[in-house]
Design a protein around this motif. Structure first.
Motif, PDB file in Angstrom:
ATOM      1  N   GLU A   1       7.769  11.444  -1.526  1.00 28.39           N
ATOM      2  CA  GLU A   1       6.583  10.833  -0.931  1.00 28.39           C
ATOM      3  C   GLU A   1       6.470   9.379  -1.382  1.00 28.39           C
ATOM      4  OE1 GLU A   1       3.865  13.516  -2.750  1.00 28.39           O
ATOM      5  OE2 GLU A   1       3.801  14.831  -0.994  1.00 28.39           O
ATOM      6  N   VAL A   2       6.004   8.521  -0.488  1.00 24.43           N
ATOM      7  CA  VAL A   2       5.831   7.107  -0.816  1.00 24.43           C
ATOM      8  C   VAL A   2       4.627   6.960  -1.730  1.00 24.43           C
ATOM      9  CG1 VAL A   2       5.323   4.819   0.129  1.00 24.43           C
ATOM     10  CG2 VAL A   2       6.866   6.350   1.358  1.00 24.43           C
ATOM     11  N   THR A   3       4.846   6.303  -2.880  1.00 27.54           N
ATOM     12  CA  THR A   3       3.754   6.091  -3.842  1.00 27.54           C
ATOM     13  C   THR A   3       3.411   4.617  -4.016  1.00 27.54           C
ATOM     14  OG1 THR A   3       5.325   6.087  -5.679  1.00 27.54           O
ATOM     15  CG2 THR A   3       4.310   8.200  -5.112  1.00 27.54           C
TER      16      THR A   3
ATOM     17  N   TYR B   1      14.879  -1.369  -2.713  1.00 25.72           N
ATOM     18  CA  TYR B   1      14.641  -2.795  -2.505  1.00 25.72           C
ATOM     19  C   TYR B   1      15.372  -3.267  -1.245  1.00 25.72           C
ATOM     20  CZ  TYR B   1      13.390  -2.428  -7.422  1.00 25.72           C
ATOM     21  OH  TYR B   1      12.819  -2.049  -8.613  1.00 25.72           O
ATOM     22  N   CYS B   2      14.772  -4.232  -0.549  1.00 23.64           N
ATOM     23  CA  CYS B   2      15.381  -4.823   0.640  1.00 23.64           C
ATOM     24  C   CYS B   2      14.842  -6.248   0.804  1.00 23.64           C
ATOM     25  CB  CYS B   2      15.092  -3.972   1.875  1.00 23.64           C
ATOM     26  SG  CYS B   2      13.337  -3.679   2.172  1.00 23.64           S
ATOM     27  N   SER B   3      15.501  -7.065   1.622  1.00 21.23           N
ATOM     28  CA  SER B   3      15.139  -8.481   1.718  1.00 21.23           C
ATOM     29  C   SER B   3      14.880  -8.968   3.136  1.00 21.23           C
ATOM     30  CB  SER B   3      16.246  -9.344   1.114  1.00 21.23           C
ATOM     31  OG  SER B   3      16.411  -9.047  -0.238  1.00 21.23           O
ATOM     32  N   PHE B   4      14.482  -8.108   4.034  1.00 24.57           N
ATOM     33  CA  PHE B   4      14.185  -8.513   5.405  1.00 24.57           C
ATOM     34  C   PHE B   4      12.699  -8.334   5.664  1.00 24.57           C
ATOM     35  CE2 PHE B   4      18.516  -6.837   5.274  1.00 24.57           C
ATOM     36  CZ  PHE B   4      19.211  -7.950   5.705  1.00 24.57           C
ATOM     37  N   ASN B   5      12.130  -9.141   6.524  1.00 23.46           N
ATOM     38  CA  ASN B   5      10.707  -9.028   6.830  1.00 23.46           C
ATOM     39  C   ASN B   5      10.339  -7.611   7.232  1.00 23.46           C
ATOM     40  OD1 ASN B   5       9.741 -11.629   6.310  1.00 23.46           O
ATOM     41  ND2 ASN B   5      10.416 -12.358   8.305  1.00 23.46           N
ATOM     42  N   LEU B   6       9.305  -7.088   6.559  1.00 25.34           N
ATOM     43  CA  LEU B   6       8.740  -5.767   6.847  1.00 25.34           C
ATOM     44  C   LEU B   6       9.789  -4.660   6.804  1.00 25.34           C
ATOM     45  CD1 LEU B   6       6.359  -6.874   9.736  1.00 25.34           C
ATOM     46  CD2 LEU B   6       5.826  -6.654   7.295  1.00 25.34           C
ATOM     47  N   CYS B   7      10.734  -4.785   5.885  1.00 25.35           N
ATOM     48  CA  CYS B   7      11.823  -3.806   5.780  1.00 25.35           C
ATOM     49  C   CYS B   7      11.443  -2.587   4.961  1.00 25.35           C
ATOM     50  CB  CYS B   7      13.066  -4.457   5.169  1.00 25.35           C
ATOM     51  SG  CYS B   7      12.825  -5.055   3.475  1.00 25.35           S
ATOM     52  N   ASN B   8      10.328  -2.625   4.242  1.00 22.36           N
ATOM     53  CA  ASN B   8       9.988  -1.518   3.353  1.00 22.36           C
ATOM     54  C   ASN B   8       9.091  -0.483   4.027  1.00 22.36           C
ATOM     55  OD1 ASN B   8       7.830  -3.314   3.326  1.00 22.36           O
ATOM     56  ND2 ASN B   8       7.282  -2.857   1.218  1.00 22.36           N
ATOM     57  N   THR B   9       9.534  -0.037   5.207  1.00 25.05           N
ATOM     58  CA  THR B   9       8.866   1.077   5.876  1.00 25.05           C
ATOM     59  C   THR B   9       9.379   2.363   5.243  1.00 25.05           C
ATOM     60  OG1 THR B   9      10.574   1.207   7.560  1.00 25.05           O
ATOM     61  CG2 THR B   9       8.673  -0.165   8.060  1.00 25.05           C
ATOM     62  N   ALA B  10       8.786   3.475   5.608  1.00 28.36           N
ATOM     63  CA  ALA B  10       9.240   4.751   5.051  1.00 28.36           C
ATOM     64  C   ALA B  10      10.623   5.115   5.561  1.00 28.36           C
ATOM     65  CB  ALA B  10       8.248   5.859   5.392  1.00 28.36           C
ATOM     66  N   SER B  11      10.956   4.612   6.745  1.00 27.83           N
ATOM     67  CA  SER B  11      12.292   4.845   7.289  1.00 27.83           C
ATOM     68  C   SER B  11      13.108   3.582   7.113  1.00 27.83           C
ATOM     69  CB  SER B  11      12.189   5.204   8.772  1.00 27.83           C
ATOM     70  OG  SER B  11      11.669   4.099   9.481  1.00 27.83           O
TER      71      SER B  11
ATOM     72  N   CYS C   1      11.376  -6.824  -0.978  1.00 20.93           N
ATOM     73  CA  CYS C   1      10.314  -5.828  -0.801  1.00 20.93           C
ATOM     74  C   CYS C   1      10.753  -4.557  -1.532  1.00 20.93           C
ATOM     75  CB  CYS C   1      10.125  -5.499   0.673  1.00 20.93           C
ATOM     76  SG  CYS C   1       9.706  -6.882   1.742  1.00 20.93           S
ATOM     77  N   TYR C   2       9.793  -3.746  -1.920  1.00 23.91           N
ATOM     78  CA  TYR C   2      10.157  -2.469  -2.541  1.00 23.91           C
ATOM     79  C   TYR C   2       9.349  -1.336  -1.921  1.00 23.91           C
ATOM     80  CZ  TYR C   2       5.819  -2.072  -5.216  1.00 23.91           C
ATOM     81  OH  TYR C   2       4.510  -1.926  -5.567  1.00 23.91           O
ATOM     82  N   THR C   3       9.917  -0.147  -2.001  1.00 25.13           N
ATOM     83  CA  THR C   3       9.228   1.099  -1.660  1.00 25.13           C
ATOM     84  C   THR C   3       9.503   2.064  -2.798  1.00 25.13           C
ATOM     85  OG1 THR C   3       9.625   0.718   0.688  1.00 25.13           O
ATOM     86  CG2 THR C   3       8.970   2.933   0.053  1.00 25.13           C
ATOM     87  N   LYS C   4       8.437   2.633  -3.338  1.00 24.74           N
ATOM     88  CA  LYS C   4       8.567   3.564  -4.460  1.00 24.74           C
ATOM     89  C   LYS C   4       8.258   4.979  -3.965  1.00 24.74           C
ATOM     90  CE  LYS C   4       6.752   2.064  -8.219  1.00 24.74           C
ATOM     91  NZ  LYS C   4       5.833   1.741  -9.343  1.00 24.74           N
TER      92      LYS C   4
ATOM     93  N   GLY D   1       0.828  -1.202   0.000  1.00 20.39           N
ATOM     94  CA  GLY D   1       0.000   0.000   0.000  1.00 20.39           C
ATOM     95  C   GLY D   1       0.855   1.241   0.000  1.00 20.39           C
ATOM     96  N   ILE D   2       0.223   2.375   0.297  1.00 18.25           N
ATOM     97  CA  ILE D   2       0.970   3.635   0.240  1.00 18.25           C
ATOM     98  C   ILE D   2       1.001   4.371   1.567  1.00 18.25           C
ATOM     99  CG2 ILE D   2       0.605   4.000  -2.229  1.00 18.25           C
ATOM    100  CD1 ILE D   2      -1.641   5.983  -1.466  1.00 18.25           C
ATOM    101  N   GLN D   3       0.389   3.826   2.610  1.00 18.87           N
ATOM    102  CA  GLN D   3       0.427   4.494   3.903  1.00 18.87           C
ATOM    103  C   GLN D   3       1.851   4.507   4.424  1.00 18.87           C
ATOM    104  OE1 GLN D   3      -1.730   1.968   3.259  1.00 18.87           O
ATOM    105  NE2 GLN D   3      -3.589   3.187   3.018  1.00 18.87           N
ATOM    106  N   ARG D   4       2.180   5.535   5.205  1.00 15.72           N
ATOM    107  CA  ARG D   4       3.549   5.707   5.702  1.00 15.72           C
ATOM    108  C   ARG D   4       3.987   4.511   6.533  1.00 15.72           C
ATOM    109  NH1 ARG D   4       7.610   9.315   6.790  1.00 15.72           N
ATOM    110  NH2 ARG D   4       8.549   9.121   8.842  1.00 15.72           N
TER     111      ARG D   4
END
Length: 135
Positions: free
Chosen positions: A62-64, A93-103, A53-56, A33-36
């Motif tokens: 801003e996280v999209t 990109y990252c490979s740890f559980n729940l690593c794609n937070t905004a921080s 995991c990815y964060t765009k 999703g896109i929530q912070r």
């Protein structure tokens, strides 16, 4: 140090590594999703090739988007800039559980767990050496 003590120390290290493999084999969890700091996460399907995991982020930072990606497994966070028709976005990109937070909180947790594990092994080694030196 005795051979018996070394054997116990190695068994502890093997246990820690095996528990990491068991956790990993159950699949990677990524925020979606896109929530912070969204509490919504998904279990990535390893059979379909989702290993990261990815964060765009948009050009304003801003996280999209967040989710699972099919990039090769990484042991660090890797970010790339993509430009298409004048629009620039950054994908990390990252490979740890729940690593794609905004921080980069996810990596801190993993490093923290590793540090605590090493302290535990060292403490057990000290206790065992004191115990075996008495006999």
């Amino acid at each position: 140090m005795t051979v018996r003590f070394r054997c116990i120390e190695y068994k502890i290290l093997i246990f820690i590594m095996c528990s990491e493999l068991i956790l990993e084999s159950s699949g990677l969890k990524c925020y979606n999703g896109i929530q912070r700091e969204s509490s919504r996460w998904v279990q990535c399907d390893l059979r379909r090739g989702y290993r990261t995991c990815y964060t765009k982020h948009n050009h304003l930072g801003e996280v999209t988007g967040k989710g699972c990606a099919s990039r090769e497994k990484l042991y660090y966070e890797h970010c790339e800039n993509h430009e298409m028709e004048g629009l620039v976005e950054r994908v990390c990109y990252c490979s740890f559980n729940l690593c794609n937070t905004a921080s980069i909180q996810g990596q801190g947790v993993c490093v923290g767990l590793l540090f605590v594990s090493l302290l535990l092994v060292q403490s057990l080694a000290n206790i065992m050496s004191k115990f075996t030196s008495q006999f």
